[in-house]
Write an enzyme that holds these catalytic residues in place. Structure first.
Site, PDB file in Angstrom:
ATOM      1  N   HIS A   1      -8.414 -52.918  38.478  1.00 26.36           N
ATOM      2  CA  HIS A   1      -7.784 -54.066  37.809  1.00 26.36           C
ATOM      3  C   HIS A   1      -6.898 -54.921  38.724  1.00 26.36           C
ATOM      4  CE1 HIS A   1      -8.895 -52.354  33.885  1.00 26.36           C
ATOM      5  NE2 HIS A   1      -8.528 -51.193  34.382  1.00 26.36           N
TER       6      HIS A   1
ATOM      7  N   ASP B   1       3.540 -51.286  40.625  1.00 27.39           N
ATOM      8  CA  ASP B   1       3.872 -49.903  40.238  1.00 27.39           C
ATOM      9  C   ASP B   1       2.808 -48.942  40.788  1.00 27.39           C
ATOM     10  OD1 ASP B   1       1.841 -50.895  38.563  1.00 27.39           O
ATOM     11  OD2 ASP B   1       2.432 -49.619  36.884  1.00 27.39           O
TER      12      ASP B   1
HETATM   13  C1  BDR Z   1      -3.097 -51.824  34.633  1.00 29.62           C
HETATM   14  O1  BDR Z   1      -2.476 -50.616  34.203  1.00 29.62           O
HETATM   15  C2  BDR Z   1      -2.254 -49.771  35.291  1.00 29.62           C
HETATM   16  O2  BDR Z   1      -2.636 -48.478  34.997  1.00 29.62           O
HETATM   17  C3  BDR Z   1      -3.006 -50.360  36.460  1.00 29.62           C
HETATM   18  O3  BDR Z   1      -2.324 -50.116  37.677  1.00 29.62           O
HETATM   19  C4  BDR Z   1      -3.106 -51.807  36.140  1.00 29.62           C
HETATM   20  O4  BDR Z   1      -2.002 -52.526  36.629  1.00 29.62           O
HETATM   21  C5  BDR Z   1      -4.464 -51.921  33.994  1.00 29.62           C
HETATM   22  O5  BDR Z   1      -4.349 -51.919  32.616  1.00 29.62           O
HETATM   23 CA    CA Z   2      -0.517 -51.557  38.302  1.00 30.89          CA
END
Ligand code: BDR
Ligand code: CA
Length: 333
Positions: A246, A11
């Site tokens: 992340h 995403d």
């Molecule tokens: C996840 O949440 C999204 O905002 C980031 O892309 C990542 O996949 C981290 O908590």
């Molecule tokens: Ca993500």
């Protein structure tokens, strides 16, 4: 060496972009397609961002639009109510990429996943970087085929804490039913959870971002610029400098699980997801040694709990910016 067959479900998203860049740079992966799910921003926006990354990397793979809403909202015909994203209005901070619309497939993400797994039984690895809606929809449509996925690497969850609520991480919070249905498949296939416990141990420092900006060409400069938005949010909300990327952690661990110490990987443990109330999206994981919670439930996940941050940073620069790597080692690390 035979390449590993990979689908990236994502995403994008700032950290998703780093992650896709790394996956597309890794010669050991054959990225068969990028499936997109609504999450950080709305589906159409995420698709355009994914098409932008494909163009940036000159990659030979298609982008497959998937779910626009969570399972629960789909079941109840609700529209997706996106809150302000930590990734900025367009999803990539202050950066806008140029999409290559010729790489937008008409096939739905769920159908692409199922067709690809049918063609390559036992061979396809899926790396999930967003809510698990596409995966759960594929399981609902054809569970037997999904049992033939080789393994799933999933960025999401957190054993000790959350980031969307005190106990829930964003991806699993956004669609807890999908997370639950996905992990139910973990009795049949390998699912690796790379949650906040591990991602929050990593950090690109402000020096790293400076290095990306100045020594890593157009791609590095773009990634660095994109991160400014994230950096500000980390400072404002957590008072930490630098950024936690992340989704990149999930891809780097999929490439090389030895970035985590063996003692920090809990293999074949029970993982449950709460999908209601105050604890919605919480991952409840049985990490304690045998004996204490024998009735915890099926062993359906491998859970990563630690990583060597320096090794992670080195591996990323070496993979994506090999020419700049010696300078990174000499002056930045
Ligand atoms: C996840 O949440 C999204 O905002 C980031 O892309 C990542 O996949 C981290 O908590
Ligand atoms: Ca993500």
């Amino acid at each position: 060496m035979e390449k590993r067959k990979v689908i990236i479900d994502t995403d994008p998203g700032i950290d998703d972009t780093y992650a896709i860049v790394a996956a597309l740079s890794y010669k050991g992966f054959d990225v068969l397609g990028i499936t997109v799910v609504a999450g950080n921003v709305g589906l159409d926006n995420c698709v355009v961002n994914a098409l932008g990354v494909v163009n940036l990397m000159n990659a030979d793979c298609f982008v497959y639009p998937g779910a626009q809403t969570s399972l629960n909202q789909l079941d109840n015909f609700e529209t997706y109510d996106l809150k302000t994203s930590v990734h900025g209005e367009g999803g990539l901070g202050s950066v806008t990429l140029t999409p290559d619309f010729s790489k937008r497939s008409e096939t739905h993400a769920v159908d692409f996943i199922l067709e690809t797994v049918k063609e390559n039984p036992g061979e396809v690895e899926i790396i999930t970087l967003g809510p698990l809606t596409n995966i759960a929809l594929a399981i609902r449509k054809d569970k037997e085929t999904m049992k033939k996925v080789k393994k799933i690497w999933s960025m999401g969850g957190g054993v000790r804490f959350g980031n969307r609520t005190p106990v829930a991480e964003f991806n699993y919070w956004a669609d807890p039913e999908a997370a639950k249905e996905t992990y139910a498949l973990g009795e049949d296939i390998e699912i690796n959870m790379i949650g906040l416990d591990v991602t929050q141990q990593t950090r690109f420092t402000l020096d790293d971002l400076f290095f990306l900006q100045t020594e890593c060409g157009e791609l590095g400069a773009l990634l660095s610029e994109m991160s400014n938005h994230y950096t500000k949010i980390y400072w404002d909300s957590l008072r930490i400098t630098g950024v936690v990327v992340h989704d990149l952690v999930a891809v780097m661990l999929a490439i090389d699980p030895s970035l985590s110490n063996e003692d920090d990987i809990f293999n074949r443990v029970n993982l449950s997801i709460e999908h209601e109330g105050m604890c919605r999206g919480q991952t409840v994981v049985q990490l304690s040694p045998n004996g204490m919670y024998e009735d915890a439930g099926p062993k359906n996940a491998n859970v990563y709990m630690g990583i060597d941050n320096t090794a992670f940073r080195k591996a990323f620069i070496k993979l994506c910016f090999p020419k700049a790597y010696p300078m990174y080692i000499k002056y930045i690390l």
